[in-house]
Design a protein around this motif. Structure first.
Motif, PDB file in Angstrom:
ATOM      1  N   GLN A  52       7.123  -6.843  12.850  1.00 54.89           N
ATOM      2  CA  GLN A  52       6.632  -8.146  13.297  1.00 54.89           C
ATOM      3  C   GLN A  52       6.785  -8.330  14.810  1.00 54.89           C
ATOM      4  N   MET A  88      -4.636  -0.885   8.835  1.00 51.55           N
ATOM      5  CA  MET A  88      -4.978   0.165   9.781  1.00 51.55           C
ATOM      6  C   MET A  88      -3.883   1.223   9.852  1.00 51.55           C
ATOM      7  N   ALA A 122     -10.412  -1.354   8.685  1.00 50.30           N
ATOM      8  CA  ALA A 122      -9.238  -2.210   8.550  1.00 50.30           C
ATOM      9  C   ALA A 122      -9.533  -3.623   9.036  1.00 50.30           C
ATOM     10  N   ARG A 123      -9.020  -4.609   8.301  1.00 44.39           N
ATOM     11  CA  ARG A 123      -9.135  -5.996   8.723  1.00 44.39           C
ATOM     12  C   ARG A 123      -7.783  -6.568   9.136  1.00 44.39           C
ATOM     13  N   THR A 124      -6.727  -5.836   8.830  1.00 43.73           N
ATOM     14  CA  THR A 124      -5.395  -6.268   9.247  1.00 43.73           C
ATOM     15  C   THR A 124      -4.682  -5.074   9.874  1.00 43.73           C
ATOM     16  N   PRO A 125      -3.704  -5.332  10.715  1.00 37.37           N
ATOM     17  CA  PRO A 125      -2.964  -4.226  11.335  1.00 37.37           C
ATOM     18  C   PRO A 125      -2.265  -3.352  10.291  1.00 37.37           C
ATOM     19  N   GLU A 126      -1.783  -3.997   9.219  1.00 34.84           N
ATOM     20  CA  GLU A 126      -1.084  -3.237   8.178  1.00 34.84           C
ATOM     21  C   GLU A 126      -2.018  -2.220   7.538  1.00 34.84           C
ATOM     22  N   ARG A 177      -9.792   2.414  12.282  1.00 34.20           N
ATOM     23  CA  ARG A 177     -10.121   1.092  12.810  1.00 34.20           C
ATOM     24  C   ARG A 177     -11.270   0.374  12.097  1.00 34.20           C
ATOM     25  N   TRP A 211      -3.771   0.474  20.314  1.00 38.37           N
ATOM     26  CA  TRP A 211      -3.766  -0.965  20.598  1.00 38.37           C
ATOM     27  C   TRP A 211      -3.290  -1.262  22.002  1.00 38.37           C
ATOM     28  N   LEU A 242       4.396  -6.034  16.777  1.00 38.44           N
ATOM     29  CA  LEU A 242       3.031  -6.546  16.720  1.00 38.44           C
ATOM     30  C   LEU A 242       2.864  -7.740  17.660  1.00 38.44           C
TER      31      LEU A 242
END
Lengths: 266, 263
Positions: free
Chosen positions: B146, B213, B207-211, B204, B29, B149
């Motif tokens: 949090q 992924m 995944a639709r959310t960072p969690e 990647r 990221w 991110l």
């Protein structure tokens, strides 16, 4: 409108970036509930000014003071989302503090983005991103909203409605708004106070007083009518000339800053 | 049961990936791939120093990795950390380390095992170090999740909501040094970067959310370790490189699958 302790205050603020003086001798304060718009040519330090106020750029001179406990909602000019980072709009709104789903939906609806909570952030258009950033700033229930060219990437219709939205939010939440304006007629209609910036504060005051000030005319054009067209023309013009233009201008200009129109403050 | 070297190898690899997978997501990221390489390559210098001063390689590697990561980080803070500068750091650190190892008198060092890892030679105490190091990193990431991110998305936005992006970057820097120190036995200095990047990149598209992924990256990494171990046992190939090859195969499959789904 201007009672109470200032939310953000700058005294003698000066910022150097990479050896170049971007801002100098800036005195500023934002009172609760007022709408202040910053205008100025490209490279005049508008973004640096906002970033210094939120604490993202350390002042090289003077000081910035934020009222302890005051919540500041910041909306940057743009947000470059790396496509490698998957994140939905709703999740983005819950950062860094998680928010109840209902509050997130309400904030999105208020910003005109209802039902887009499940979309990927990287897939949004420029205008949608601005609205999402705005919704995120609202969620924190800010005492002050700081917006950097919030209407970039919006068409004229979208722009007008965005500024109406800002006014509604101000009257609903009672928060102060500090924004970098980009279009003159909008500045005229939506602000309590206009600050004309070009490395320092050239002049400030009520929109009409500022537009009549010679310092302002020197930057944005000399005519009285067709202000919008002139503004746009000058805007492009200074862009082409770049640094040299700004510098020369700044010099010839500093004396005039103490002149009559400079403190057109109500 | 812990006497079985294959079981120890599997536990070491999986333990490492539980930390390296999530950390690798941040590496992807934040576009820190070169940053990771520079830090990992400094590990060889750490090995040389550890042997010189007769301390455990874990501490030697941790110290040099921390020093390198901090140096590279402060350079990039001042805006001079370009791709080229990071590249210079990465390659010079490796070269210096190799020279330093050769200068050690009276000690014969199996360089290959430090460059490419020797997961089959993992001891019970290595295992302890790997799980402790990995556990600290995983806990650190979970605790600061949090804020990390928010700082990754945009420094100014984070700052305006009361998160100091510099502190979060420092936190990632320390985590990276810890993972590298724990990983040198498993995949070696040259291949750590691969185990950070590849599982995260594989995760990647799904995944639709960072969690999601982060969890997927840890799972893909762990699966690559287990499959790689089995393949290396079966065909008698070097274990570290086999694990990375399996991970690369997974990445290829994931990319193909993603492009098929799109069209």
């Amino acid at each position: 409108m201007r009672r109470g302790e200032a939310l953000i205050e700058a005294k003698g603020l000066g910022v150097e970036l990479g050896g170049r003086t971007v801002l100098h001798d800036v005195d500023f304060s934002l009172a609760p509930g007022e709408i202040v718009t910053v205008v100025g040519p490209n490279g005049s330090g508008k973004t640096t000014f906002l970033r210094a106020l939120i604490g993202a750029v350390p002042p090289t001179e003077g000081a910035v003071r934020r009222k302890p406990g005051a919540v500041i909602g910041y909306v940057p000019q743009k947000l470059a989302i790396d496509r490698t980072l998957p994140i939905t709009v709703a999740r983005f709104l819950g950062m860094p503090r998680r928010q109840p789903a209902a509050a997130i939906e309400a904030a999105l609806a208020r910003a005109g983005m209802a039902e887009l909570g499940g979309r990927q952030l990287a897939e949004l258009s420029g205008g949608q991103m601005q609205r999402v950033l705005f919704a995120r700033a609202l969620l924190a229930e800010p005492d002050a909203l700081v917006l950097d060219e919030p209407t970039q990437g919006l068409d004229q219709l979208g722009e007008a409605s965005f500024y109406r939205l800002i006014e509604t939010v101000r009257s609903d939440l009672g928060c102060a708004v500090l924004m970098v304006g980009h279009d003159l007629h909008v500045v005229m209609s939506a602000a309590d106070r206009v600050i004309c910036l070009n490395g320092h504060i050239c002049c400030e005051g009520a929109p009409l007083a500022v537009s009549a000030a010679p310092e302002y005319r020197a930057l944005f054009g000399h005519g009285t009518g067709g202000a919008l067209a002139l503004y746009r023309h000058e805007h492009d013009h200074s862009h082409e000339h770049g640094d040299g233009h700004d510098h020369g201008h700044d010099h010839g200009h500093s004396d005039a800053a103490d002149g009559p129109g400079a403190d057109a403050n109500p | 049961m812990f006497d079985d070297f294959m079981v120890r190898a599997a536990l070491a690899g999986v333990g490492l990936m539980l930390a390296a997978g999530p950390l690798g997501c941040f590496v992807v990221w934040r576009r820190m791939a070169y940053f990771g390489d520079a830090t990992a390559h400094a590990a060889i210098l750490g090995v040389a120093l550890a042997l010189m001063f007769d301390v455990s390689t874990f501490w030697g590697v941790l110290a040099t990795a921390l020093a390198m990561a901090t140096a590279v980080w402060s350079l990039s803070e001042r805006g001079v950390g370009s791709d080229a500068v990071l590249g210079v750091f990465a390659h010079s650190a490796l070269a210096l380390g190799l020279v330093a190892v050769s200068l050690l008198e009276g000690i014969r060092v199996d360089l290959m095992s430090y460059l490419f890892g020797d997961i089959l030679a993992v001891t019970t105490s290595d295992l302890f170090i790997i799980w402790a190091g990995g556990g600290v990193v995983a806990a650190l990431l979970a605790w600061r999740w949090q804020s990390l991110l928010a700082a990754t998305l945009d420094g100014d936005l984070a700052l305006a909501s009361g998160v100091n992006p510099r502190r979060e970057q420092l936190c990632l820097t320390v985590a990276l040094a810890l993972v590298i120190a724990a990983a040198i036995k498993v995949v070696g200095a040259l291949l750590i970067g691969a185990m950070l990047l590849i599982p995260a990149a594989t995760a990647r598209p799904f995944a639709r959310t960072p969690e999601a992924m982060v969890v997927l990256a840890a799972c893909f990494g762990g699966a690559a370790v287990l499959l790689g171990l089995a393949a290396s046992y079966q065909w008698d190939t070097p274990t570290g490189p086999t694990i990375v090859s399996v991970a690369a195969g997974g990445y290829l499959a994931s990319t193909l699958l993603a492009s098929l789904r799109k069209s």
